[in-house]
Design a protein around this motif. Structure first.
Motif, mmCIF file in Angstrom:
data_model
loop_
_atom_site.group_PDB
_atom_site.id
_atom_site.type_symbol
_atom_site.label_atom_id
_atom_site.label_comp_id
_atom_site.label_asym_id
_atom_site.label_seq_id
_atom_site.Cartn_x
_atom_site.Cartn_y
_atom_site.Cartn_z
ATOM 1 N N ILE A 69 1.033 -1.177 0.186
ATOM 2 C CA ILE A 69 0.100 -0.047 0.164
ATOM 3 C C ILE A 69 1.096 1.157 0.438
ATOM 4 C CG2 ILE A 69 -1.439 1.170 1.335
ATOM 5 C CD1 ILE A 69 -2.842 -1.198 1.805
ATOM 6 N N ILE A 70 1.936 1.432 0.817
ATOM 7 C CA ILE A 70 2.644 2.561 0.999
ATOM 8 C C ILE A 70 4.050 2.524 -0.182
ATOM 9 C CG2 ILE A 70 5.012 3.472 2.125
ATOM 10 C CD1 ILE A 70 2.296 3.543 3.836
ATOM 11 N N ILE A 71 3.962 1.640 -1.307
ATOM 12 C CA ILE A 71 4.561 2.344 -2.266
ATOM 13 C C ILE A 71 3.769 2.294 -3.564
ATOM 14 C CG2 ILE A 71 6.335 0.357 -3.750
ATOM 15 C CD1 ILE A 71 7.080 -1.333 -1.885
ATOM 16 N N SER A 72 2.588 2.310 -4.027
ATOM 17 C CA SER A 72 1.764 1.756 -4.504
ATOM 18 C C SER A 72 1.009 3.583 -4.436
ATOM 19 C CB SER A 72 0.699 1.214 -4.510
ATOM 20 O OG SER A 72 -0.090 1.177 -3.456
ATOM 21 N N ALA A 73 1.012 3.849 -3.038
ATOM 22 C CA ALA A 73 0.907 5.495 -2.825
ATOM 23 C C ALA A 73 1.506 6.668 -3.003
ATOM 24 C CB ALA A 73 0.106 5.392 -1.250
ATOM 25 N N LEU A 74 3.048 6.186 -3.145
ATOM 26 C CA LEU A 74 4.035 7.017 -3.433
ATOM 27 C C LEU A 74 3.988 6.901 -4.874
ATOM 28 C CD1 LEU A 74 6.616 5.360 -1.007
ATOM 29 C CD2 LEU A 74 5.734 8.235 -0.164
ATOM 30 N N LEU A 75 3.827 5.931 -5.216
ATOM 31 C CA LEU A 75 4.170 5.850 -7.121
ATOM 32 C C LEU A 75 2.938 6.929 -7.105
ATOM 33 C CD1 LEU A 75 4.637 2.439 -7.998
ATOM 34 C CD2 LEU A 75 6.434 4.424 -8.159
ATOM 35 N N PHE A 76 1.905 6.262 -6.615
ATOM 36 C CA PHE A 76 0.138 7.349 -6.954
ATOM 37 C C PHE A 76 0.427 8.848 -6.880
ATOM 38 C CE2 PHE A 76 -3.631 9.293 -5.528
ATOM 39 C CZ PHE A 76 -3.945 8.199 -7.066
ATOM 40 N N GLY A 77 1.675 9.057 -5.883
ATOM 41 C CA GLY A 77 1.823 10.921 -5.349
ATOM 42 C C GLY A 77 2.566 11.563 -6.093
#
Length: 143
Positions: free
Chosen positions: A51-59
């Motif tokens: 979740i953190i990695i995908s959220a970072l990429l999304f940001g």
């Protein structure tokens, strides 16, 4: 170009902008970031890390500081929703709701105050919780 034509072009551009920012963009982003990226990360990493990695990429994809923060936080929430419900549709719905609220605040400055913002956020949160419960009930054999 005559004024009436300029006005028609301007209105068409605003409608196209609204449709893209509030419907098409969020649906495509959810398909990519939750449907493809997060799903792929979950096969290799823990839920929290995925979740953190995908959220970072999304940001990062949003390309500026404020949108990075909003994108990251929204990405964490939507990642949690996706992991919890396995529903890309609830993520799309939530993202569409979030973007639509942003556009409303951008176009209607009169409602851009803290009380209305908090009320919209509460309503959005209630809709998301309701959606999660409905999906959980459906998965457990209920309606």
């Amino acid at each position: 170009m005559p004024k009436f034509m300029l006005k028609a072009v301007s209105e068409t551009i605003e409608i196209s902008f609204f449709i893209y920012v509030c419907i098409i963009g969020p649906a495509m982003e959810e398909f990519v970031f939750r449907g493809v990226i997060l799903t792929g990360l979950l096969k290799k990493y823990s839920v929290k890390k995925s979740i953190i990695i995908s959220a970072l990429l999304f940001g990062i994809m949003h390309l500026n500081g404020i949108q990075f923060i909003n994108g990251f936080l929204l990405g964490v929430l939507l990642g949690y929703i996706y992991v919890r419900t396995k529903s890309i549709y609830l993520c799309m719905y939530s993202h569409i709701l979030f973007n639509t609220m942003g556009v409303i605040f951008m176009y209607i400055p009169k409602i851009n105050n803290l009380l209305v913002t908090v009320l919209f956020a509460i309503v959005a949160f209630i809709f998301m919780i309701y959606g999660i419960k409905k999906i959980d009930n459906f998965r457990n054999g209920g309606l």
